[in-house]
Structure formats: C-alpha cells, structure tokens
Design an enzyme around this catalytic site. Structure first.
Site, PDB file in Angstrom:
ATOM      1  NE  ARG A  65     -13.799  -3.810  -0.464  1.00 54.89           N
ATOM      2  CZ  ARG A  65     -13.267  -2.595   0.358  1.00 54.89           C
ATOM      3  NH1 ARG A  65     -14.315  -2.258   1.056  1.00 54.89           N
ATOM      4  NH2 ARG A  65     -12.121  -2.369   0.306  1.00 54.89           N
ATOM      5  CD  GLU A 102      -0.745   6.918   3.393  1.00 60.91           C
ATOM      6  OE1 GLU A 102      -1.870   6.475   3.060  1.00 60.91           O
ATOM      7  OE2 GLU A 102      -0.335   8.168   2.947  1.00 60.91           O
TER       8      GLU A 102
HETATM    9  P1  AMP Z   1      -3.080  -2.892  -0.224  1.00 58.55           P
HETATM   10  O1  AMP Z   1      -2.642  -4.018   1.061  1.00 58.55           O
HETATM   11  O2  AMP Z   1      -2.507  -1.488  -0.222  1.00 58.55           O
HETATM   12  O3  AMP Z   1      -2.773  -3.692  -1.528  1.00 58.55           O
HETATM   13  O4  AMP Z   1      -4.614  -2.712  -0.064  1.00 58.55           O
HETATM   14  C1  AMP Z   1      -5.676  -3.624  -0.204  1.00 58.55           C
HETATM   15  C2  AMP Z   1      -6.818  -3.431   0.640  1.00 58.55           C
HETATM   16  O5  AMP Z   1      -7.211  -2.206   0.943  1.00 58.55           O
HETATM   17  C3  AMP Z   1      -7.628  -4.336  -0.267  1.00 58.55           C
HETATM   18  O6  AMP Z   1      -8.407  -5.122   0.810  1.00 58.55           O
HETATM   19  C4  AMP Z   1      -8.758  -3.147  -0.963  1.00 58.55           C
HETATM   20  O7  AMP Z   1     -10.203  -3.621  -0.569  1.00 58.55           O
HETATM   21  C5  AMP Z   1      -8.458  -1.818   0.045  1.00 58.55           C
HETATM   22  N1  AMP Z   1      -8.279  -0.859  -0.797  1.00 58.55           N
HETATM   23  C6  AMP Z   1      -7.072  -0.168  -1.002  1.00 58.55           C
HETATM   24  N2  AMP Z   1      -7.064   0.988  -1.812  1.00 58.55           N
HETATM   25  C7  AMP Z   1      -8.368   0.918  -2.274  1.00 58.55           C
HETATM   26  C8  AMP Z   1      -8.833   1.724  -3.285  1.00 58.55           C
HETATM   27  N3  AMP Z   1      -8.411   2.847  -3.923  1.00 58.55           N
HETATM   28  N4  AMP Z   1     -10.129   1.597  -3.424  1.00 58.55           N
HETATM   29  C9  AMP Z   1     -10.971   0.436  -2.857  1.00 58.55           C
HETATM   30  N5  AMP Z   1     -10.399  -0.297  -1.824  1.00 58.55           N
HETATM   31  C10 AMP Z   1      -9.025  -0.069  -1.646  1.00 58.55           C
END
Ligand code: AMP
Length: 181
Positions: A65, A102
């Site tokens: 995205r 996770e």
């Molecule tokens: P993180 O590495 O945990 O910061 O996760 C970020 C990535 O996961 C991004 O590329 C987001 O598009 C996706 N992502 C994680 N949580 C969500 C959420 N609640 N809604 C939409 N996309 C999410």
C-alpha cells in the site's frame, strides 16, 4: 499544516473493518480513501506541500500500500520512486532486512543501486499505516544499508496505542497524518 476540515475529510474516508484479518484486529481500510477523489486529492496535496521543501531525492514505498501513496507523491514532487518489496520479488541484487511478526518473521528487500551511485541520497519512506513499527524499522535500516539517508518515515495512519512510532523515532524522524489513540 493540515486544516481541521481537511483532516476530517481524510479521517472520515478511512473504513474500519472489525476482526480482519483475524479476531481482535480493527483493520484500517484505505480503499475507501483511494476511491474518494476529494479525500485522495486532499491527502496527496497535503503530502506534496509538506515535502516540497525537504530537498528529497527519492520516495521509497513499502510493499504494497506504500506504493500507491509513494508513487503518486514522487510524481507530484518530480522525484524518483523506489519500491521496498517483500522477499523474492525484486529481480536484481538486493539488500535485505528481517523483522519480527506476531508469529515468526518476515523479510523486505531493496535493490542495492536503487538510490543511485552517489552516497547520501535523501529518501522519504512511506507506508499506509504503522502498527508495531517492525516493517518501517526494517525499511529505514534498508535505506541506510544502501548508503542513502532516511530523512523521514511518513504514514497516513499511526496506531498510537502500540509503541511503533516511539521505537522508529530512535532511528529517524516520523510523521503521521492521522493518529489513532
Ligand atoms: P507493523 O510492522 O506492525 O508496523 O505493521 C505495519 C504493516 O502492516 C503496514 O504495511 C500495514 O499496512 C499493515 N497493518 C498492520 N496493522 C494494520 C491495521 N490495523 N490495519 C491496516 N493495516 C495494518
């Protein structure tokens, strides 16, 4: 600066999907922002006006995205766009960086020559959302591995109840358009 009415237009265009992709997660759906021409234009004009004075050389978007916002922004600012991709998708020699999920781990990559021959190119990293910050931290590290500078990481949405932003701020500047508390 984003005006309050502009913030409302953007915020109201993002759809919450409960329990996707699994129970307990509220998924921030940005497809309803993208197909809303007023919201998409308001967002992109705001980002272009923020970053036009940053003296950037490249915009790097995170798979997938981050590509949508990053490529549009690069075009508006007259800059090159660089995709940071999930492992195994880029055809030329890459640097890669693992990060924790996770359950288990994931890996992202960038072409070794993506930011040109000259060291110290000024790069903005962009993604739709920061949650735990694992993906963005790995992306910022990747930019540095190439010899370029990660000037800032930009997100449309930050989930502030997780400490992703705080962690990322230890290695780069962070800007989020919409903050969810
Ligand atoms: P993180 O590495 O945990 O910061 O996760 C970020 C990535 O996961 C991004 O590329 C987001 O598009 C996706 N992502 C994680 N949580 C969500 C959420 N609640 N809604 C939409 N996309 C999410």
């Amino acid at each position: 600066m984003l005006r309050a009415d502009e913030r409302n237009i953007i915020e109201n265009s993002i759809r919450d999907i409960k329990d996707f992709p699994k129970k307990g997660i509220v998924f921030k759906d940005i497809t309803t922002l993208l197909n809303n021409k007023e919201a998409y234009a308001t967002l992109m004009n705001h980002l272009a006006s923020r970053y036009k004075s940053y003296n950037l050389d490249y915009i790097a978007g995170i798979d997938a995205r981050g590509f949508i916002f990053g490529a549009a922004l690069a075009q508006m600012l007259g800059l090159g766009f660089v995709p940071i991709r999930k492992k195994g998708k880029l055809p030329y020699t890459t640097f890669s960086e693992k990060y924790a999920l996770e359950y288990g781990e994931d890996e992202i990559e960038v072409h070794i020559d993506a930011f040109g021959e000259k060291k110290g190119a000024r790069v903005l990293v962009i993604d739709d959302l920061i949650a735990t910050g694992g993906t963005a931290n790995a992306a910022a590290k990747l930019v540095k591995k190439t010899g370029a500078e990660c000037v800032e990481c930009c997100f449309i949405i930050a989930l502030n109840f997780l400490d992703g932003v705080k962690k990322l701020q230890e290695q780069t500047e962070v800007y989020s358009v919409i903050e969810v508390n």
